[in-house]
Design an enzyme around this catalytic site. Structure first.
Site, PDB file in Angstrom:
ATOM      1  N   HIS A  90      92.291 -30.367  -3.712  1.00 45.53           N
ATOM      2  CA  HIS A  90      91.679 -31.704  -3.758  1.00 45.53           C
ATOM      3  C   HIS A  90      91.334 -32.052  -5.217  1.00 45.53           C
ATOM      4  O   HIS A  90      91.673 -33.133  -5.716  1.00 45.53           O
ATOM      5  CB  HIS A  90      90.431 -31.677  -2.861  1.00 45.53           C
ATOM      6  CG  HIS A  90      89.574 -32.904  -2.897  1.00 45.53           C
ATOM      7  ND1 HIS A  90      89.319 -33.670  -1.781  1.00 45.53           N
ATOM      8  CD2 HIS A  90      88.874 -33.472  -3.909  1.00 45.53           C
ATOM      9  CE1 HIS A  90      88.515 -34.667  -2.117  1.00 45.53           C
ATOM     10  NE2 HIS A  90      88.215 -34.569  -3.405  1.00 45.53           N
ATOM     11  N   GLU A  91      90.701 -31.105  -5.905  1.00 44.92           N
ATOM     12  CA  GLU A  91      90.319 -31.340  -7.303  1.00 44.92           C
ATOM     13  C   GLU A  91      91.535 -31.444  -8.217  1.00 44.92           C
ATOM     14  O   GLU A  91      91.574 -32.266  -9.129  1.00 44.92           O
ATOM     15  CB  GLU A  91      89.410 -30.219  -7.812  1.00 44.92           C
ATOM     16  CG  GLU A  91      88.060 -30.131  -7.118  1.00 44.92           C
ATOM     17  CD  GLU A  91      87.289 -31.428  -7.166  1.00 44.92           C
ATOM     18  OE1 GLU A  91      87.341 -32.127  -8.198  1.00 44.92           O
ATOM     19  OE2 GLU A  91      86.643 -31.760  -6.160  1.00 44.92           O
ATOM     20  N   HIS A  94      92.964 -34.855  -8.199  1.00 45.84           N
ATOM     21  CA  HIS A  94      92.234 -35.764  -9.104  1.00 45.84           C
ATOM     22  C   HIS A  94      92.688 -35.542 -10.547  1.00 45.84           C
ATOM     23  O   HIS A  94      92.987 -36.479 -11.274  1.00 45.84           O
ATOM     24  CB  HIS A  94      90.725 -35.462  -9.076  1.00 45.84           C
ATOM     25  CG  HIS A  94      89.998 -35.918  -7.850  1.00 45.84           C
ATOM     26  ND1 HIS A  94      90.112 -37.185  -7.340  1.00 45.84           N
ATOM     27  CD2 HIS A  94      89.092 -35.274  -7.063  1.00 45.84           C
ATOM     28  CE1 HIS A  94      89.311 -37.301  -6.274  1.00 45.84           C
ATOM     29  NE2 HIS A  94      88.686 -36.145  -6.088  1.00 45.84           N
TER      30      HIS A  94
HETATM   31 ZN    ZN Z   1      87.205 -35.778  -4.694  1.00 50.45          ZN
END
Ligand code: ZN
Length: 397
Positions: A90-91, A94
């Site tokens: 998830h990170e 980003h």
């Molecule tokens: Zn996030």
């Protein structure tokens, strides 16, 4: 901050100016992916242990009959590692999208409430902010769908099915929690980007997103308190702690936005103290101390060769030489900046100058006008200036 704990995960993209420390202290580097440092904070060990314990003593015993204690704990730890791998993906989403849109991705840190992507630079356009924020929850949903597929199609291996079911649920929760439209959650950044796009006013967008973020944070704190009153002491404290964390992150984001707006109007010329004193490289350190440093209580001086600035000499450069050798050692031998001196001009925007100070962890940089030395810009000058302006703004309101 992307965190992941039962009710969801908090994840914050920390976009601090480079002058402010970008990482958390107490974090250790594990490995590097695509040039991004992946680190764990000591607090992460607590949540890793709690998740493993909860899975090994509650979840797996209820879905797998007849497993031994050892098997349950191995399954618990495996599922916990996969959960944190999901948070990491998830990170990473980003960070990689941020990099593709021209920002700098430095590190990802896992901590007790989830993960933090440390990015440098501000998104210049609402579309960048939107894409960088939305890709995190989307990644969690994709992982949830893949895990669900595994759970449905793997029917002959009960442990794999159980782990996949857990990952499907937890990633679904992770994506959903992060879409709550309160800053600093991803949903808050999405909201901010939309308001920014519509109003063309980044400051206003930040105010709205952080206000919603504070309401969400207080909601969590009240919900946690209510759970405590209803005998769920541990769960209640945990939810309240997440609320408190969100509240402080939203407040910090708002403070940062106000400080940024204030800084945006300033240039180096508004802040530095004009003082064209420089010292020649062939001056002995003893003379530097007696004639230049002590009289003006100067802790650092630009070094000039003719009129050209060639370096900077500081009190700690002097201290690195034993007193008995200071009469025979020259400024040129100890000065810093010989390989690439950073300078600014009076018209340099203050934000750029702060980045320059942060880039080499400098305490000061020489200010030049054309070729000519006009003074020094120090961190202390910048901090004093901002504090004074804050104090004056406060008095007005
Ligand atoms: Zn996030």
């Amino acid at each position: 901050m992307a965190s992941h704990v039962e009710p969801g995960s908090v994840d914050e993209l920390s976009r601090r100016r480079s002058s402010v420390s970008t990482g958390m202290s107490g974090a250790y580097r594990l490995f590097t992916v695509a040039g991004i440092d992946v680190r764990v904070h000591v607090s992460w060990i607590v949540i890793f242990a709690l998740v493993t314990w909860s899975l090994a003593t509650n979840y797996f015993p209820s879905v797998i009959r007849g497993a031994s204690d050892v098997e349950l704990w191995v399954l618990g730890a495996t599922a916990a590692i996969l959960l944190f791998a999901s948070v990491l993906l998830h990170e990473l989403a980003h960070s990689l999208v941020a990099r593709a849109r021209g920002m700098e991705a430095r590190s990802i840190t896992l901590f007790i409430f989830g993960g933090v992507s440390s990015l440098a630079g501000e998104p210049r356009r609402p579309s960048t902010e939107f894409l960088v924020a939305i890709v995190g929850p989307l990644t969690s949903f994709v992982i949830a769908v893949i895990a669900l597929g595994v759970a449905v199609f793997v029917t002959n291996a009960r442990p794999i099915e159980a782990i996949a079911s857990y990952l499907a649920v937890i990633n679904g929760l992770l994506g959903t929690f992060n879409l709550i439209p309160g800053f600093p959650l991803d949903g808050g950044r999405v909201l901010r980007s939309i308001v920014w796009q519509v109003t063309r006013d980044a400051r206003r967008a930040t105010e709205i997103a952080t206000t919603v973020g504070r309401v969400v944070a207080w909601g969590f704190m009240l919900w946690g308190f209510w759970r405590v009153l209803n005998n769920d002491v541990f769960g209640g404290i945990w939810i309240a702690a997440i609320g408190w964390f969100l509240q402080s992150a939203a407040s910090a984001a708002l403070d940062q936005a106000v400080a940024d707006a204030r800084l945006r109007r300033l240039r180096v010329g508004d802040v530095f103290r004009p003082d064209p004193t420089g010292v020649a490289p062939d001056v002995p350190l003893a003379e530097l101390v007696e004639r230049y440093m002590l009289p003006g209580a100067r802790r650092s001086l630009p070094v000039v060769d003719g009129r050209r600035v060639v370096g900077i000499v500081t009190l700690s450069d002097v201290q690195s030489v034993p007193p008995e050798r200071r009469a025979t050692t020259t400024v040129g031998e100890v000065m810093g900046g010989r390989d690439g001196l950073v300078t600014v001009t009076p018209t340099t925007p203050l934000r750029r100058a702060i980045e320059a100070l942060g880039s080499g962890d400098y305490e000061q940089v020489p200010v030049v006008d054309g070729d000519e030395l006009v003074g020094l810009l120090t961190r202390a000058d910048v901090v004093r200036q901002i504090q004074m302006r804050e104090a004056l703004d406060g008095a007005r309101s």
